[in-house]
Design a protein around this motif. Structure first.
Motif, PDB file in Angstrom:
ATOM      1  N   CYS A 123       0.843  -1.192   0.000  1.00 20.19           N
ATOM      2  CA  CYS A 123       0.000   0.000   0.000  1.00 20.19           C
ATOM      3  C   CYS A 123       0.884   1.250   0.000  1.00 20.19           C
ATOM      4  CB  CYS A 123      -0.903   0.001   1.232  1.00 20.19           C
ATOM      5  SG  CYS A 123      -1.913   1.499   1.380  1.00 20.19           S
ATOM      6  N   ALA A 124       0.517   2.239  -0.799  1.00 20.63           N
ATOM      7  CA  ALA A 124       1.287   3.486  -0.874  1.00 20.63           C
ATOM      8  C   ALA A 124       1.359   4.217   0.466  1.00 20.63           C
ATOM      9  CB  ALA A 124       0.685   4.396  -1.931  1.00 20.63           C
ATOM     10  N   LEU A 125       0.406   3.974   1.346  1.00 24.08           N
ATOM     11  CA  LEU A 125       0.381   4.647   2.646  1.00 24.08           C
ATOM     12  C   LEU A 125       0.883   3.773   3.784  1.00 24.08           C
ATOM     13  CD1 LEU A 125      -3.014   6.537   2.365  1.00 24.08           C
ATOM     14  CD2 LEU A 125      -0.713   7.462   2.087  1.00 24.08           C
ATOM     15  N   HIS A 126       1.416   2.612   3.467  1.00 22.33           N
ATOM     16  CA  HIS A 126       1.921   1.709   4.501  1.00 22.33           C
ATOM     17  C   HIS A 126       2.958   2.423   5.374  1.00 22.33           C
ATOM     18  CE1 HIS A 126       3.047  -1.989   6.481  1.00 22.33           C
ATOM     19  NE2 HIS A 126       4.312  -1.669   6.283  1.00 22.33           N
ATOM     20  N   GLY A 127       2.743   2.407   6.684  1.00 21.66           N
ATOM     21  CA  GLY A 127       3.670   3.012   7.627  1.00 21.66           C
ATOM     22  C   GLY A 127       3.551   4.521   7.752  1.00 21.66           C
ATOM     23  N   LYS A 128       2.582   5.108   7.060  1.00 20.45           N
ATOM     24  CA  LYS A 128       2.398   6.560   7.110  1.00 20.45           C
ATOM     25  C   LYS A 128       1.117   6.893   7.854  1.00 20.45           C
ATOM     26  CE  LYS A 128       4.763   7.372   2.749  1.00 20.45           C
ATOM     27  NZ  LYS A 128       4.644   7.949   1.411  1.00 20.45           N
ATOM     28  N   ASP A 129       1.032   8.118   8.311  1.00 23.22           N
ATOM     29  CA  ASP A 129      -0.177   8.626   8.955  1.00 23.22           C
ATOM     30  C   ASP A 129      -1.140   9.056   7.843  1.00 23.22           C
ATOM     31  OD1 ASP A 129      -2.146  10.172  10.197  1.00 23.22           O
ATOM     32  OD2 ASP A 129      -0.734  11.169  11.542  1.00 23.22           O
ATOM     33  N   ALA A 130      -2.132   8.221   7.544  1.00 29.59           N
ATOM     34  CA  ALA A 130      -3.041   8.481   6.427  1.00 29.59           C
ATOM     35  C   ALA A 130      -3.784   9.806   6.584  1.00 29.59           C
ATOM     36  CB  ALA A 130      -4.029   7.330   6.273  1.00 29.59           C
ATOM     37  N   ALA A 131      -4.198  10.143   7.786  1.00 28.70           N
ATOM     38  CA  ALA A 131      -4.909  11.410   8.010  1.00 28.70           C
ATOM     39  C   ALA A 131      -4.006  12.597   7.712  1.00 28.70           C
ATOM     40  CB  ALA A 131      -5.434  11.479   9.435  1.00 28.70           C
ATOM     41  N   ALA A 132      -2.756  12.530   8.127  1.00 27.53           N
ATOM     42  CA  ALA A 132      -1.807  13.615   7.861  1.00 27.53           C
ATOM     43  C   ALA A 132      -1.526  13.722   6.361  1.00 27.53           C
ATOM     44  CB  ALA A 132      -0.516  13.394   8.636  1.00 27.53           C
ATOM     45  N   GLU A 133      -1.420  12.590   5.684  1.00 30.24           N
ATOM     46  CA  GLU A 133      -1.197  12.589   4.234  1.00 30.24           C
ATOM     47  C   GLU A 133      -2.388  13.227   3.517  1.00 30.24           C
ATOM     48  OE1 GLU A 133       1.517  11.595   2.443  1.00 30.24           O
ATOM     49  OE2 GLU A 133       2.607  11.117   4.284  1.00 30.24           O
ATOM     50  N   TYR A 134      -3.589  12.889   3.954  1.00 31.46           N
ATOM     51  CA  TYR A 134      -4.804  13.468   3.375  1.00 31.46           C
ATOM     52  C   TYR A 134      -4.827  14.980   3.589  1.00 31.46           C
ATOM     53  CZ  TYR A 134      -9.751  14.544   2.696  1.00 31.46           C
ATOM     54  OH  TYR A 134     -10.934  15.116   2.291  1.00 31.46           O
ATOM     55  N   ASP A 135      -4.571  15.408   4.831  1.00 24.44           N
ATOM     56  CA  ASP A 135      -4.560  16.841   5.138  1.00 24.44           C
ATOM     57  C   ASP A 135      -3.527  17.580   4.300  1.00 24.44           C
ATOM     58  OD1 ASP A 135      -6.580  16.474   6.999  1.00 24.44           O
ATOM     59  OD2 ASP A 135      -5.225  16.482   8.728  1.00 24.44           O
ATOM     60  N   ALA A 136      -2.364  16.982   4.119  1.00 26.34           N
ATOM     61  CA  ALA A 136      -1.299  17.609   3.314  1.00 26.34           C
ATOM     62  C   ALA A 136      -1.731  17.713   1.852  1.00 26.34           C
ATOM     63  CB  ALA A 136       0.002  16.822   3.446  1.00 26.34           C
ATOM     64  N   LEU A 137      -2.370  16.664   1.331  1.00 31.15           N
ATOM     65  CA  LEU A 137      -2.841  16.686  -0.059  1.00 31.15           C
ATOM     66  C   LEU A 137      -3.865  17.797  -0.262  1.00 31.15           C
ATOM     67  CD1 LEU A 137      -3.152  15.439  -2.912  1.00 31.15           C
ATOM     68  CD2 LEU A 137      -4.912  13.957  -1.914  1.00 31.15           C
ATOM     69  N   VAL A 138      -4.826  17.901   0.650  1.00 29.78           N
ATOM     70  CA  VAL A 138      -5.865  18.925   0.549  1.00 29.78           C
ATOM     71  C   VAL A 138      -5.244  20.322   0.649  1.00 29.78           C
ATOM     72  CG1 VAL A 138      -7.915  19.885   1.680  1.00 29.78           C
ATOM     73  CG2 VAL A 138      -7.714  17.423   1.338  1.00 29.78           C
ATOM     74  N   ALA A 139      -4.341  20.516   1.577  1.00 29.29           N
ATOM     75  CA  ALA A 139      -3.692  21.823   1.735  1.00 29.29           C
ATOM     76  C   ALA A 139      -2.894  22.188   0.480  1.00 29.29           C
ATOM     77  CB  ALA A 139      -2.776  21.811   2.962  1.00 29.29           C
ATOM     78  N   ARG A 140      -2.196  21.202  -0.067  1.00 27.35           N
ATOM     79  CA  ARG A 140      -1.405  21.436  -1.283  1.00 27.35           C
ATOM     80  C   ARG A 140      -2.331  21.817  -2.444  1.00 27.35           C
ATOM     81  NH1 ARG A 140       1.538  17.151  -0.421  1.00 27.35           N
ATOM     82  NH2 ARG A 140       0.436  15.776  -1.834  1.00 27.35           N
ATOM     83  N   ALA A 141      -3.471  21.122  -2.572  1.00 24.62           N
ATOM     84  CA  ALA A 141      -4.421  21.430  -3.639  1.00 24.62           C
ATOM     85  C   ALA A 141      -5.085  22.784  -3.424  1.00 24.62           C
ATOM     86  CB  ALA A 141      -5.469  20.322  -3.745  1.00 24.62           C
ATOM     87  N   ASP A 142      -5.255  23.197  -2.171  1.00 31.32           N
ATOM     88  CA  ASP A 142      -5.787  24.537  -1.893  1.00 31.32           C
ATOM     89  C   ASP A 142      -4.803  25.611  -2.367  1.00 31.32           C
ATOM     90  OD1 ASP A 142      -8.314  24.017  -0.812  1.00 31.32           O
ATOM     91  OD2 ASP A 142      -7.528  23.805   1.226  1.00 31.32           O
ATOM     92  N   ARG A 143      -3.512  25.373  -2.125  1.00 26.20           N
ATOM     93  CA  ARG A 143      -2.488  26.343  -2.539  1.00 26.20           C
ATOM     94  C   ARG A 143      -2.257  26.339  -4.043  1.00 26.20           C
ATOM     95  NH1 ARG A 143       0.064  23.827   1.612  1.00 26.20           N
ATOM     96  NH2 ARG A 143       1.482  22.744   0.194  1.00 26.20           N
TER      97      ARG A 143
END
Length: 58
Positions: A4-24
């Motif tokens: 899985c691409a998110l294995h070992g990562k904080d999925a919620a933090a990854e989601y928040d970062a993606l949304v913030a990046r798309a907002d910018r």
């Protein structure tokens, strides 16, 4: 699952970062027929999926 691409990562933090990046800087969709994807688009699609997923999943 380790593949899985998110294995070992904080999925919620990854989601928040993606949304913030798309907002910018909206994410190109790869074609001229569709506008770039914004954080609001991602949040809306996520909400729709979470709300409607009970209709398609047993």
């Amino acid at each position: 699952m380790q593949d899985c691409a998110l294995h070992g990562k904080d999925a919620a933090a990854e989601y928040d970062a993606l949304v913030a990046r798309a907002d910018r800087d909206p994410i190109p969709t790869g074609g001229t027929a569709h506008r770039p994807l914004t954080g609001a688009d991602i949040r809306g699609a996520t909400q729709d999926y979470l709300t409607l997923s009970g209709l398609s999943w047993p």
